[in-house]
Design a protein around this motif. Structure first.
Motif, short mmCIF file in Angstrom:
data_model
loop_
_atom_site.label_atom_id
_atom_site.label_comp_id
_atom_site.label_asym_id
_atom_site.label_seq_id
_atom_site.Cartn_x
_atom_site.Cartn_y
_atom_site.Cartn_z
N THR A 365 -2.29 -5.44 9.33
CA THR A 365 -1.27 -5.75 8.33
C THR A 365 -0.17 -4.71 8.47
O THR A 365 -0.41 -3.52 8.26
CB THR A 365 -1.84 -5.71 6.91
N ILE A 366 1.02 -5.15 8.82
CA ILE A 366 2.13 -4.23 9.08
C ILE A 366 3.05 -4.19 7.86
O ILE A 366 3.51 -5.23 7.39
CB ILE A 366 2.92 -4.65 10.33
N VAL A 367 3.29 -2.99 7.37
CA VAL A 367 4.14 -2.80 6.19
C VAL A 367 5.41 -2.08 6.63
O VAL A 367 5.36 -0.97 7.16
CB VAL A 367 3.42 -2.00 5.09
N ASP A 368 6.53 -2.71 6.42
CA ASP A 368 7.86 -2.18 6.78
C ASP A 368 8.48 -1.61 5.51
O ASP A 368 8.77 -2.35 4.56
CB ASP A 368 8.71 -3.33 7.35
N VAL A 369 8.72 -0.29 5.49
CA VAL A 369 9.25 0.35 4.27
C VAL A 369 10.71 0.78 4.41
O VAL A 369 11.20 1.61 3.66
CB VAL A 369 8.37 1.55 3.86
N ARG A 370 11.40 0.20 5.38
CA ARG A 370 12.82 0.50 5.52
C ARG A 370 13.62 -0.11 4.37
O ARG A 370 13.13 -0.97 3.64
CB ARG A 370 13.34 -0.03 6.86
N PRO A 384 6.08 -9.01 8.92
CA PRO A 384 5.62 -7.80 8.23
C PRO A 384 5.69 -7.99 6.72
O PRO A 384 6.40 -8.86 6.22
CB PRO A 384 6.62 -6.74 8.69
N VAL A 385 4.95 -7.16 6.01
CA VAL A 385 5.11 -7.07 4.56
C VAL A 385 6.26 -6.10 4.31
O VAL A 385 6.18 -4.92 4.70
CB VAL A 385 3.83 -6.56 3.88
N ILE A 386 7.33 -6.57 3.71
CA ILE A 386 8.53 -5.75 3.55
C ILE A 386 8.61 -5.22 2.13
O ILE A 386 8.79 -5.98 1.17
CB ILE A 386 9.80 -6.56 3.89
N ILE A 387 8.44 -3.92 2.00
CA ILE A 387 8.58 -3.25 0.70
C ILE A 387 9.29 -1.92 0.92
O ILE A 387 8.67 -0.96 1.38
CB ILE A 387 7.22 -3.00 0.02
N PRO A 388 10.59 -1.84 0.65
CA PRO A 388 11.29 -0.56 0.83
C PRO A 388 10.62 0.57 0.05
O PRO A 388 10.08 0.35 -1.04
CB PRO A 388 12.69 -0.85 0.29
N PRO A 405 -6.80 -3.55 9.00
CA PRO A 405 -6.23 -2.22 8.73
C PRO A 405 -4.72 -2.34 8.48
O PRO A 405 -4.08 -3.28 8.95
CB PRO A 405 -6.52 -1.44 10.01
N ILE A 406 -4.17 -1.38 7.77
CA ILE A 406 -2.75 -1.38 7.42
C ILE A 406 -2.01 -0.36 8.27
O ILE A 406 -2.46 0.78 8.40
CB ILE A 406 -2.56 -1.07 5.93
N VAL A 407 -0.90 -0.77 8.85
CA VAL A 407 -0.02 0.13 9.60
C VAL A 407 1.34 0.14 8.93
O VAL A 407 1.93 -0.92 8.69
CB VAL A 407 0.12 -0.30 11.08
N VAL A 408 1.83 1.33 8.65
CA VAL A 408 3.10 1.49 7.93
C VAL A 408 4.15 2.05 8.88
O VAL A 408 3.88 2.98 9.64
CB VAL A 408 2.92 2.45 6.73
N HIS A 409 5.36 1.48 8.81
CA HIS A 409 6.43 2.03 9.65
C HIS A 409 7.75 2.04 8.90
O HIS A 409 7.97 1.28 7.94
CB HIS A 409 6.56 1.24 10.96
N SER A 429 -10.11 -0.09 0.70
CA SER A 429 -10.99 -1.04 1.37
C SER A 429 -10.79 -1.09 2.88
O SER A 429 -11.67 -1.54 3.61
CB SER A 429 -10.79 -2.43 0.77
N VAL A 430 -9.62 -0.67 3.35
CA VAL A 430 -9.32 -0.67 4.79
C VAL A 430 -8.60 0.62 5.15
O VAL A 430 -7.99 1.27 4.29
CB VAL A 430 -8.44 -1.88 5.19
N PRO A 431 -8.64 1.03 6.42
CA PRO A 431 -7.87 2.21 6.83
C PRO A 431 -6.37 1.97 6.69
O PRO A 431 -5.88 0.85 6.84
CB PRO A 431 -8.26 2.38 8.31
N VAL A 432 -5.64 3.04 6.39
CA VAL A 432 -4.18 2.99 6.28
C VAL A 432 -3.61 3.97 7.29
O VAL A 432 -3.92 5.17 7.25
CB VAL A 432 -3.70 3.35 4.86
N TYR A 433 -2.79 3.47 8.21
CA TYR A 433 -2.27 4.29 9.30
C TYR A 433 -0.75 4.44 9.18
O TYR A 433 -0.04 3.53 8.75
CB TYR A 433 -2.58 3.64 10.66
N ASP A 434 -0.27 5.59 9.60
CA ASP A 434 1.17 5.86 9.70
C ASP A 434 1.58 5.74 11.16
O ASP A 434 1.11 6.49 12.02
CB ASP A 434 1.46 7.28 9.17
#
Length: 447
Positions: A365-370, A384-388, A405-409, A429-434
């Motif tokens: 699960t890719i989270v885009d925080v731009r 991606p899941v987009i949440i600034p 797993p969650i990957v944040v960029h 519940s799942v790993p969270v990666y940067d």
């Protein structure tokens, strides 16, 4: 005559000192007044005046402290409703420094109470204008920050209309050789298209500034109210604090508790250490907001003005720096305690298998925080899941809690370090990666 610009790159904030025959006036000073005192001493000048072009949203001014320390008169528009000792400074008002004059020009648009200061030289010629947040190099001030803050509020469309007339009827009528000294440069959130240059001329702005080109009022309003950057949580708070005047800096930061320990996680923890140190061991639930060029902006975007937090750094010198950075936006009073890395900082971050991620991105699960402006220019991954980042703490429940797993960029790694720590504190519940700086190389490949 001496005109000197002080520039704080962290907040992209420019302030000014004008000296003539031993008398000095400061315009839009930052929270720390010491640089202005030092400059006055260097030039054997007395600070006799402080001018506020408007109640600032993005930083705390030291106007009241300078007045209390030096006796300098504070000048501000009567429309501000200032709660501190001051003299009104509006159309027709003049401050004389020997043979030069500083003339007030009311220029509503960024805020209803904005003014500019026109400097006339000893020959009576218009020589320079200090434009506050009305006119920048390549831009004008955004009109959407005073809809809910200050003693006078106005809808962004109304303020944009006022900006149209302030620029056309007043600033654009000045001689083309008048030097423009704005209150902000590139990176400021008070505009959307600022040049890298920190001064200009009226002539150059007439040629190059998109907001000063030929267009009717309705087109200008639409242009100015579209695609403005996000507004951090602290902006309204700073407007109100600047309207009343902030407490003296050293007195305020000296009251911060530096001996407390963190016995529970009920208070927010802001860990400013480099992410390599944070990943090796941190207090459970803490946010890794690293010491960086825009720390102040991100602190005030993630943390609300009414939230208390613990502040952590690697050593006393770095802790002092971070406290002062927090104070730039008036957040020193939010610091419940400031401390070095505690012994119970033993929570470790998950390590991403970058090769597996690049090979099988659909397994994550890719989270885009731009920011939305960046996202609108295109995403780097499919769906991606987009949440600034400024919205993340309030919208974290929108991240799917599947077995992926969650990957944040972000765009370069700073924001994703903060975002991944926020998410990891809430989702177990799942790993969270940067993804970190690896996003830079991935972006090059996608281009």
């Amino acid at each position: 005559m001496v005109i000197h610009q002080f520039y704080d790159k962290g907040l992209a904030h420019a302030s000014y000192a004008i000296i003539r025959t031993g008398r000095m006036v400061v315009i839009d000073p930052s929270r720390d007044p010491q640089p202005y005192y030092d400059f006055a001493t260097l030039h054997e000048a007395d600070i006799v005046g402080v001018i506020e072009t408007h109640p600032h949203a993005d930083f705390i001014s030291s106007h009241l402290e300078i007045h209390q320390t030096t006796g300098a008169t504070i000048y501000v528009s009567k429309l501000t409703g200032a709660a501190y000792p001051h003299e009104s400074f509006d159309d027709g008002d003049v401050i004389e420094l020997d043979d030069i004059k500083l003339k007030a020009i009311n220029t509503p648009g960024h805020s209803p109470d904005s003014i500019c200061i026109l400097l006339q030289n000893k020959n009576g010629h218009d020589a320079a204008i200090f434009t506050g947040d009305t006119l920048f190099v390549g831009d004008v001030g955004r009109p959407d920050l005073r809809e809910d803050a200050g003693n006078i509020t106005a809808k962004k469309e109304e303020l944009a209309k006022q900006m149209y007339h302030s620029t056309r009827d007043k600033l654009m009528q000045l001689p083309k050789n008048v030097i423009v000294y704005p209150a902000h440069g590139p990176g400021s959130l008070c505009g959307k298209n600022m040049s890298a240059d920190l001064q200009s001329t009226i002539g150059r702005e007439l040629r190059e500034n998109y907001a000063l080109q030929l267009m009717d009022e309705l087109q200008f309003i639409k242009t100015l109210t579209t695609d403005q950057p996000f507004a951090p949580k602290y902006f309204g708070y700073d407007v109100e604090l600047n309207k009343t005047g902030a407490p003296q800096l050293q007195k305020s930061i000296s009251s911060i508790d530096r001996h407390a320990s963190i016995s529970d996680n009920s208070t927010l923890i802001i860990d400013t250490r480099p992410k390599a140190d944070f990943r090796k061991g941190h207090i459970k639930g803490s946010i890794n907001l690293q010491n960086g060029e825009k720390f102040e902006t991100w602190l005030g975007s993630i943390v609300s003005p009414d939230e208390k937090f613990h502040l952590i750094a690697n050593n006393h010198n770095e802790l002092d720096i971070m406290i002062k950075k927090a104070a730039k936006i008036g957040y020193e009073s939010n610091i419940k305690a400031a401390l070095l890395t505690p012994d119970n900082a033993n929570e470790k971050s998950d390590n991403l298998d970058l090769t597996d991620f690049q090979t099988n991105p659909n397994n994550y699960t890719i989270v885009d925080v731009r920011n939305w402006g960046e996202v609108n220019d295109g995403t780097l991954f499919t769906d991606p899941v987009i949440i600034p980042l400024p919205e993340l703490r309030e919208r974290i429940n929108e991240i799917p809690t599947t077995n992926k797993p969650i990957v944040v960029h972000c765009a370069a790694g700073y924001r994703s370090a903060a975002a991944s720590s926020i998410i990891a504190a809430q989702i177990k519940s799942v790993p969270v990666y940067d993804l970190g700086e690896a996003i830079v190389d991935i972006a090059k490949i996608n281009i």
